[in-house]
Write an enzyme that holds these catalytic residues in place. Structure first.
Site, PDB file in Angstrom:
ATOM      1  CB  THR A 101       5.107   7.194  -0.566  1.00 33.29           C
ATOM      2  OG1 THR A 101       6.246   6.585   0.060  1.00 33.29           O
ATOM      3  CG2 THR A 101       5.545   8.285  -1.524  1.00 33.29           C
ATOM      4  NE  ARG A 147      -3.302   0.115   2.816  1.00 32.11           N
ATOM      5  CZ  ARG A 147      -3.228   0.159   4.148  1.00 32.11           C
ATOM      6  NH1 ARG A 147      -3.004  -0.936   4.838  1.00 32.11           N
ATOM      7  NH2 ARG A 147      -3.389   1.294   4.791  1.00 32.11           N
ATOM      8  CG  ASN A 148       5.263   3.232   0.575  1.00 32.72           C
ATOM      9  OD1 ASN A 148       5.475   3.994  -0.357  1.00 32.72           O
ATOM     10  ND2 ASN A 148       5.719   3.462   1.803  1.00 32.72           N
ATOM     11  CB  ALA A 149       1.731   5.961  -2.861  1.00 31.23           C
ATOM     12  CG  PHE A 150       8.841   5.198  -3.336  1.00 31.36           C
ATOM     13  CD1 PHE A 150       9.341   6.464  -3.079  1.00 31.36           C
ATOM     14  CD2 PHE A 150       9.573   4.355  -4.164  1.00 31.36           C
ATOM     15  CE1 PHE A 150      10.538   6.877  -3.636  1.00 31.36           C
ATOM     16  CE2 PHE A 150      10.772   4.758  -4.720  1.00 31.36           C
ATOM     17  CZ  PHE A 150      11.256   6.028  -4.449  1.00 31.36           C
TER      18      PHE A 150
END
Length: 164
Positions: free
Chosen positions: A143, A41-44
């Site tokens: 993120t 789920r990290n948007a990086f």
């Protein structure tokens, strides 16, 4: 009970890098996977893939190659610390050991812009590392899924800071 001592990863960097993106310390999922920003789920990777034109779902090595070929280096402020869980707020302040930025910048003199992936990275860098006057600094929204701003607002802020 003392929290475990965690150790960050080596930097991801190629010759000629112009931008350094700094996190604070990898989270539990990333440490287990031995990969930057491994939490699904990290948007990086979605954000950097969109900004630099690579597939955010490509194999990790391909994403890393695309990012570094775009002139972006990736690292963390902290070399080690004690922390239970993944939250930056859980890092024990007296346990923080910064990475060796003097050696890093000496080895990569083309870096002119340091971007912090979230408030904790910026706060700890400014507290633990000597700021360089000739360097440009930008704090970006984290993120992390713990930072609840929308993907669109995070991506827009990253685009504004990173794309000239």
């Amino acid at each position: 009970m003392t929290s475990p001592t965690l150790h960050s990863f080596p930097p991801l960097v190629a010759t000629g890098a112009r931008i350094l993106i700094l996190g604070n310390m990898p989270g539990v999922v990333s440490l287990r996977a031995d990969r930057y920003y491994a939490h699904p789920r990290n948007a990086f990777w979605r954000i950097t893939g969109a900004l630099f034109g690579f597939d955010a779902d490509a194999p990790y090595d391909e994403r890393v190659a695309a990012l570094t070929e775009a002139g972006v280096a990736l690292w963390d402020v902290l070399k080690s610390c004690r922390r239970a869980g993944s939250l930056d707020a859980a890092v024990e302040p007296n346990s923080m050991v910064p990475n060796d930025f003097d050696a890093f910048f000496a080895a990569h003199p083309t870096i002119a812009h340091v971007c912090f992936n979230g408030t904790a990275a910026e706060r700890n860098y400014r507290r633990l590392v000597e700021t360089r006057a000739a360097m440009r600094y930008s704090r970006l929204p984290s993120t992390s899924p713990a930072h609840t701003a929308s993907f669109e607002s995070k991506a827009a802020a990253w685009r504004d800071a990173l794309i000239d």
